[in-house]
Design a protein around this motif. Structure first.
Motif, PDB file in Angstrom:
ATOM      1  N   GLU A 156     -53.960 -51.964 -22.782  1.00 16.78           N
ATOM      2  CA  GLU A 156     -52.713 -52.434 -22.200  1.00 16.78           C
ATOM      3  C   GLU A 156     -52.633 -53.938 -22.742  1.00 16.78           C
ATOM      4  O   GLU A 156     -51.221 -54.481 -22.990  1.00 16.78           O
ATOM      5  CB  GLU A 156     -52.780 -52.551 -20.684  1.00 16.78           C
ATOM      6  N   ALA A 157     -53.740 -54.672 -22.828  1.00 19.62           N
ATOM      7  CA  ALA A 157     -53.953 -56.011 -23.416  1.00 19.62           C
ATOM      8  C   ALA A 157     -53.566 -56.242 -24.735  1.00 19.62           C
ATOM      9  O   ALA A 157     -52.811 -56.948 -25.061  1.00 19.62           O
ATOM     10  CB  ALA A 157     -55.385 -56.620 -23.062  1.00 19.62           C
ATOM     11  N   PHE A 158     -53.892 -55.040 -25.369  1.00 17.29           N
ATOM     12  CA  PHE A 158     -53.630 -55.190 -26.867  1.00 17.29           C
ATOM     13  C   PHE A 158     -51.994 -54.939 -27.130  1.00 17.29           C
ATOM     14  O   PHE A 158     -51.358 -55.740 -27.957  1.00 17.29           O
ATOM     15  CB  PHE A 158     -54.309 -53.892 -27.700  1.00 17.29           C
ATOM     16  N   LYS A 196     -46.334 -59.773 -27.040  1.00 20.57           N
ATOM     17  CA  LYS A 196     -46.429 -61.472 -26.844  1.00 20.57           C
ATOM     18  C   LYS A 196     -46.321 -62.084 -28.308  1.00 20.57           C
ATOM     19  O   LYS A 196     -45.853 -62.964 -28.537  1.00 20.57           O
ATOM     20  CB  LYS A 196     -47.677 -61.997 -26.130  1.00 20.57           C
ATOM     21  N   ASP A 197     -47.248 -61.487 -29.361  1.00 21.39           N
ATOM     22  CA  ASP A 197     -47.223 -62.183 -30.431  1.00 21.39           C
ATOM     23  C   ASP A 197     -45.809 -61.936 -31.263  1.00 21.39           C
ATOM     24  O   ASP A 197     -45.413 -62.999 -31.807  1.00 21.39           O
ATOM     25  CB  ASP A 197     -48.257 -61.235 -31.423  1.00 21.39           C
ATOM     26  N   ALA A 198     -45.129 -60.630 -30.807  1.00 22.98           N
ATOM     27  CA  ALA A 198     -43.700 -60.753 -31.635  1.00 22.98           C
ATOM     28  C   ALA A 198     -43.009 -61.756 -30.829  1.00 22.98           C
ATOM     29  O   ALA A 198     -41.942 -62.202 -31.721  1.00 22.98           O
ATOM     30  CB  ALA A 198     -43.417 -59.247 -31.314  1.00 22.98           C
ATOM     31  N   GLU A 199     -42.984 -61.909 -29.467  1.00 21.32           N
ATOM     32  CA  GLU A 199     -42.129 -62.860 -28.928  1.00 21.32           C
ATOM     33  C   GLU A 199     -42.498 -64.221 -29.464  1.00 21.32           C
ATOM     34  O   GLU A 199     -41.672 -64.904 -29.525  1.00 21.32           O
ATOM     35  CB  GLU A 199     -42.372 -62.691 -27.370  1.00 21.32           C
ATOM     36  N   LEU A 239     -41.052 -68.787 -32.406  1.00 28.34           N
ATOM     37  CA  LEU A 239     -41.379 -69.748 -33.633  1.00 28.34           C
ATOM     38  C   LEU A 239     -40.524 -69.913 -34.539  1.00 28.34           C
ATOM     39  O   LEU A 239     -40.042 -70.867 -34.980  1.00 28.34           O
ATOM     40  CB  LEU A 239     -42.940 -69.387 -34.242  1.00 28.34           C
ATOM     41  N   GLU A 240     -39.762 -68.815 -34.962  1.00 24.03           N
ATOM     42  CA  GLU A 240     -38.721 -68.833 -35.764  1.00 24.03           C
ATOM     43  C   GLU A 240     -37.646 -69.598 -35.461  1.00 24.03           C
ATOM     44  O   GLU A 240     -36.819 -70.197 -35.946  1.00 24.03           O
ATOM     45  CB  GLU A 240     -38.362 -67.259 -36.296  1.00 24.03           C
ATOM     46  N   LYS A 241     -37.328 -69.298 -34.021  1.00 24.66           N
ATOM     47  CA  LYS A 241     -36.203 -69.929 -33.613  1.00 24.66           C
ATOM     48  C   LYS A 241     -36.270 -71.436 -33.385  1.00 24.66           C
ATOM     49  O   LYS A 241     -35.538 -72.261 -33.592  1.00 24.66           O
ATOM     50  CB  LYS A 241     -36.017 -69.501 -31.938  1.00 24.66           C
ATOM     51  N   LYS A 242     -37.727 -71.915 -33.138  1.00 27.30           N
ATOM     52  CA  LYS A 242     -37.993 -73.047 -32.880  1.00 27.30           C
ATOM     53  C   LYS A 242     -38.103 -73.839 -34.314  1.00 27.30           C
ATOM     54  O   LYS A 242     -37.687 -75.125 -34.597  1.00 27.30           O
ATOM     55  CB  LYS A 242     -39.527 -73.425 -32.430  1.00 27.30           C
ATOM     56  N   ASP A 243     -38.580 -73.004 -35.362  1.00 26.83           N
ATOM     57  CA  ASP A 243     -38.372 -73.435 -36.737  1.00 26.83           C
ATOM     58  C   ASP A 243     -37.067 -73.928 -37.209  1.00 26.83           C
ATOM     59  O   ASP A 243     -36.522 -74.854 -37.780  1.00 26.83           O
ATOM     60  CB  ASP A 243     -38.969 -72.636 -37.869  1.00 26.83           C
ATOM     61  N   LEU A 244     -35.803 -72.928 -36.991  1.00 29.49           N
ATOM     62  CA  LEU A 244     -34.491 -73.253 -36.909  1.00 29.49           C
ATOM     63  C   LEU A 244     -34.043 -74.518 -36.189  1.00 29.49           C
ATOM     64  O   LEU A 244     -33.479 -75.376 -36.836  1.00 29.49           O
ATOM     65  CB  LEU A 244     -33.800 -71.899 -36.695  1.00 29.49           C
ATOM     66  N   ASP A 245     -34.445 -74.544 -34.781  1.00 24.96           N
ATOM     67  CA  ASP A 245     -34.239 -75.752 -34.117  1.00 24.96           C
ATOM     68  C   ASP A 245     -34.881 -76.941 -34.595  1.00 24.96           C
ATOM     69  O   ASP A 245     -34.103 -77.867 -34.551  1.00 24.96           O
ATOM     70  CB  ASP A 245     -34.523 -75.356 -32.539  1.00 24.96           C
TER      71      ASP A 245
END
Length: 267
Positions: free
Chosen positions: A143-145, A151-154, A159-165
């Motif tokens: 379950e943690a995996f 969570k990694d995908a999120e 991060l991608e959104k933050k990079d764009l911002d």
């Protein structure tokens, strides 16, 4: 007849007297013997009295010794009785101890058996708990995996959104920097122009003061008040411009701030 009776009585008296003397002599002899016997008896009485006293003293000492011996014998008898009682008590205690030891061994064996059974039960329960823990750990790990993957995908998406911002923010910052630089240059140029006007106005005021001082057309006090009010107004404008330039320089990054300082120095 009377003579004859007198003769007879005299002889008889003589005989009786003689017999009386003999009797007196015998009595004296007997008295002497009796006195001797009395003396011997007194000596024996004194001897036996002293002997009796010594025997009484010896008897008293013997009685005390006998009494002490009786007391000692009584104590020994009491000690023997107490010893016998203690021996019996000791035998009873030994028997009770033996019975208690036997009972303790039996109880110990019973407890050992119970402990072994309890230990086996605990081992089985521990093994069951270990298996349950392993299953739960595996489930939690899986379950943690999955949660970590989600969570990694999120996080990647964020991060991608933050990079764009961040790119957008950098672009806006660059535009703001250009606007601030242009505004700063404009203010610096205005400051230079106003400073030049102030200097020229001050020179013109000094020339007018010299001319008016020579011609005495206006009173000196009126001219001084006008000049002082004009200088105060210009000083306020210069202070406001300097404060504005200082705020713009503080809001700008280091490189732009240094460039603006160099430009200010050049101006």
């Amino acid at each position: 007849m009377m003579m004859k009776l007198n003769c007879v009585n005299l002889d008889r008296c003589m005989e009786e007297f003689t017999q009386l003397e003999r009797n007196i002599t015998e009595v004296n002899g007997k008295n002497n013997e009796l006195e001797m016997l009395l003396e011997n008896a007194n000596r024996l009485t004194n001897f036996y009295s002293s002997k009796e006293k010594s025997l009484i003293d010896e008897r008293d000492s013997l009685l005390l010794a006998v009494k002490g011996l009786q007391q000692t014998l009584q104590e020994q008898c009491n000690l023997r009785i107490e010893n016998e009682r203690l021996k019996k008590d000791l035998v009873d205690v030994k028997q009770r101890n033996e019975r208690a030891a036997k009972d303790g061994v039996a109880e110990l064996q019973r407890l050992v058996g119970e402990m072994r059974a309890e230990g086996e039960r605990h081992k089985r329960e521990l093994e069951t708990a270990r298996q349950q823990c392993r299953r739960e750990v595996e489930e939690l790990r899986t379950e943690a995996f999955h949660q970590l993957e989600a969570k990694d995908a999120e996080v990647k998406t964020q991060l991608e959104k933050k990079d764009l911002d961040l790119e957008e923010l950098k672009r806006k910052l660059k535009e703001q920097e250009r606007e601030r630089q242009s505004e700063l240059l404009k203010l610096q140029m205005e400051f230079g122009a106003k400073l030049a006007r102030v200097q020229s106005t001050a020179q013109w005021s000094q020339q007018q003061q010299q001319q008016q001082h020579g011609s005495n057309l206006l009173p000196q006090s009126v001219f001084k008040r006008k000049l002082q009010s004009f200088q105060e107004e210009k000083n306020k404008e210069i202070g406001a411009l300097r404060q504005r330039i200082k705020e713009l320089e503080e809001n700008q990054p280091g490189g732009v701030f240094n460039d603006s300082r160099l430009k200010k120095r050049k101006i």
